[in-house]
Design an enzyme around this catalytic site. Sequence first.
Site, short mmCIF file in Angstrom:
data_model
loop_
_atom_site.label_atom_id
_atom_site.label_comp_id
_atom_site.label_asym_id
_atom_site.label_seq_id
_atom_site.Cartn_x
_atom_site.Cartn_y
_atom_site.Cartn_z
N LYS A 171 34.36 34.43 32.00
CA LYS A 171 33.23 34.87 31.18
C LYS A 171 32.38 33.70 30.70
CE LYS A 171 34.70 39.43 29.87
NZ LYS A 171 35.24 40.35 28.86
N ARG A 214 43.37 40.76 31.61
CA ARG A 214 42.46 41.31 32.66
C ARG A 214 41.79 40.13 33.34
NH1 ARG A 214 37.18 42.66 33.42
NH2 ARG A 214 36.76 44.60 34.50
#
Length: 285
Positions: free
Chosen positions: A220, A254
């Site tokens: 991210k 995740r």
Amino acid sequence: MTVLRAGKHAIDVTSPCVMGVVNVTADSFYDGGRLDPEAAIAYARRLCDDGARIIDVGGESTRPGAAPVDEAEELRRVVPIVAALARDDVCVSVDTMKPRVMRAALDAGAAMVNDVRALLAPDALAVAVASDAAICLMHMQGEPATMQRAPAYRDVVGEVRAFLLRRTQACIEAGIDRNRIVVDPGFGFGKSLAHNLDLLRNLGDIAALGFPVLAGLSRKSMIGAITGREAGDRLAGSIAAALAAAMHGARLLRVHDVRQTVDALAAWGAIESWPGSQKDRGKEQ
Ligand code: HH2
């Protein structure tokens, strides 16, 4: 032993395990462009071989600026992948905000619903209640298109925790067993770098709600902000973040890079003397 119930699957979350990301989108921020169903299924199987315990299948990107995907297209993208993996006994999660996509994926064999809107869309809670799937409730401030413009909190950890508590209570009151519920602070969803780091350091406060915590940090922009690297070059930063999340209590990670994350967790787990490494646990089941 702490077990997460997900349809016919019982996932041991006593120690951290890995959820592999399979996006079937044109424009996901890292793994977009995999729209061919056979390629997506083959890729998901590889992630299972690499040690993913759950495969999270998504058909619509949530990155700021992503083009919305209509329901019919999302169904076309997601349902065949879910069905093929479920036939192989894979524990499949569907990453969607749309109740009709949730229902179709559940009918096709999905064992988990991963909703970045925490079942707030009309009918979403009813769809979840009618299933025996695990449910991941995620916190997001604002809407995907604009959420990163000016995220603001008085107390990010307290507000995220209070939101997740309210949503877990709504689920339990509606009839969902608590052993089917997962909570997620939603890294990058309406949060600045400082908010994300505050949440990561205080993940224990979220874990104290008593539900397994899922952390999605993989590649991210917060990793980019820290390392100065583009999404394709954020593997090392992502593994560090995954280990930090696990250390602070996350039980589901995740990630895009399953093999590397499983190895990192196995090494750390062996050092910490967890009951069986991630890799051994994968083989036993
Ligand atoms: N992050 C993304 C998507 N879904 N679900 C949960 N529960 N937690 C997350 O942190 C999370 C999520 C974004 O990552 P990705 O799917 O790789 O990107 P995109 O939204 O661009 O498809």
